[in-house]
Design a protein around this motif. Structure first.
Motif, PDB file in Angstrom:
ATOM      1  N   HIS A 101      -4.546  -4.869   8.466  1.00 30.53           N
ATOM      2  CA  HIS A 101      -3.169  -4.522   8.853  1.00 30.53           C
ATOM      3  C   HIS A 101      -2.368  -5.775   9.199  1.00 30.53           C
ATOM      4  O   HIS A 101      -1.778  -5.852  10.303  1.00 30.53           O
ATOM      5  CB  HIS A 101      -3.188  -3.554  10.052  1.00 30.53           C
TER       6      HIS A 101
ATOM      7  N   SER B  99      -1.935   1.732   5.557  1.00 32.41           N
ATOM      8  CA  SER B  99      -1.738   1.391   4.150  1.00 32.41           C
ATOM      9  C   SER B  99      -1.426   2.686   3.396  1.00 32.41           C
ATOM     10  O   SER B  99      -1.666   3.787   3.921  1.00 32.41           O
ATOM     11  CB  SER B  99      -3.011   0.767   3.585  1.00 32.41           C
TER      12      SER B  99
ATOM     13  N   ASP C 189       3.457  -1.545  -2.647  1.00 28.73           N
ATOM     14  CA  ASP C 189       2.115  -1.943  -2.193  1.00 28.73           C
ATOM     15  C   ASP C 189       1.050  -1.504  -3.190  1.00 28.73           C
ATOM     16  O   ASP C 189       0.105  -2.243  -3.471  1.00 28.73           O
ATOM     17  CB  ASP C 189       1.793  -1.303  -0.825  1.00 28.73           C
TER      18      ASP C 189
ATOM     19  N   PHE D 251      -0.521  -4.942   4.452  1.00 26.52           N
ATOM     20  CA  PHE D 251      -0.338  -3.578   4.926  1.00 26.52           C
ATOM     21  C   PHE D 251       0.075  -3.541   6.393  1.00 26.52           C
ATOM     22  O   PHE D 251      -0.357  -4.369   7.189  1.00 26.52           O
ATOM     23  CB  PHE D 251      -1.635  -2.772   4.768  1.00 26.52           C
TER      24      PHE D 251
ATOM     25  N   ASP E 139       5.482   1.787  -0.094  1.00 26.32           N
ATOM     26  CA  ASP E 139       4.099   2.126  -0.434  1.00 26.32           C
ATOM     27  C   ASP E 139       3.877   2.038  -1.941  1.00 26.32           C
ATOM     28  O   ASP E 139       2.789   1.698  -2.396  1.00 26.32           O
ATOM     29  CB  ASP E 139       3.751   3.533   0.063  1.00 26.32           C
TER      30      ASP E 139
END
Ligand code: HEM
Length: 230
Positions: free
Chosen positions: A218, A126, A104, A122, A101
């Motif tokens: 996603h 997310s 990301d 993601f 994460d």
């Protein structure tokens, strides 16, 4: 996980949609009845008082407490759901914050600043959705504890003194503002105004999202579903 005919993807089961709906209604009632106490002369409170009548409005404190019990019961049910059901355990596992994460987040900032052309792919949730979930958990714990102290003030006065209950009132009030803004700005943006889902992500009603929404929101999860279907 897929509905092959129309290629829609299950996002929320009926059970999860009911949990979300109960949260939605109880939170909305709590915010309205709570802020109405604090700002009795606000234009929207005067409108509510005229609409429901002064007598009905006097029930505001009772309605706040009943909605609080509904929210607390919904939260306790959710705790059982993520602890004892297979799907709930999976949900909780997918909502845990992980090292990926952080990556990301970094990559998304680069993407949003036009420093990279690639948007992070993601997975089921997310980092934004995960943080929102944990903010909700934290907010509900704080509001429940401080709210119960306000509810049984005379009992808690003997334990914490006047200062303790005053601090609880302040925390309850500021966390109420934070939580309401988080819903109005953060949640409403991601589920309604976000161009990828506008005019609304309907999964909270239908349970499903479209393949197009999956590709945009996603893609990492879509990849693994498609791999498992091969
Ligand atoms: C979750 C459990 C909750 C409990 C047990 C609870 C309980 C209470 C109680 C007993 C009061 C005292 C005033 C009254 O007679 O109504 C109060 C006030 C208030 N509540 Fe809650 N509440 C909860 C959640 C919330 C939530 C989610 C919001 C808004 C998002 C909220 C907003 C407020 C506000 C703005 C006040 C006025 C505070 C002040 O006077 O400064 N409450 N609450």
């Amino acid at each position: 996980m897929t509905n092959n005919k129309s290629k829609r993807y299950l996002r929320m089961t009926l059970n999860e949609r009911i949990q979300h709906f109960v949260l939605f209604i109880s939170f909305t009632v709590l915010a309205i009845t709570g802020f109405a106490l604090k700002f009795p002369e606000a234009f929207w409170v005067i409108w509510l008082r005229n609409f429901f009548g002064e007598n009905a409005f006097d029930l505001r404190g009772l309605v706040h407490r009943v909605a609080a019990l509904v929210l607390i019961a919904d939260s306790i049910y959710h705790l059982f759901y993520i602890t004892f059901t297979q799907r709930g355990k999976m949900l909780f596992n997918d909502l845990k914050l992980r090292k990926s994460d952080i990556a990301d987040l970094k990559n998304n900032i680069k993407y949003l600043l036009w420093l990279s052309k690639e948007k992070p792919r993601f997975g089921r949730f997310s980092y934004i959705e995960k943080v929102e979930y944990w903010a909700l958990v934290w907010g509900t714990v704080i509001m429940s504890i401080t709210g119960i102290i306000l509810w049984f003030e005379s009992f808690f006065l003997s334990i914490f003194s006047n200062l303790g209950t005053e601090i609880s009132t302040i925390i309850h009030f500021y966390e109420a503002i934070l939580a309401t803004l988080a819903i109005l700005v953060w949640h409403i943006y991601f589920v309604i105004l976000n161009p990828n889902v506008f005019p609304m992500n309907k999964s909270w009603i239908t349970g499903y999202i479209t393949k197009e929404e999956m590709e945009k929101e996603h893609p990492g999860e879509l990849d693994s579903i498609e791999k498992s279907e091969l």
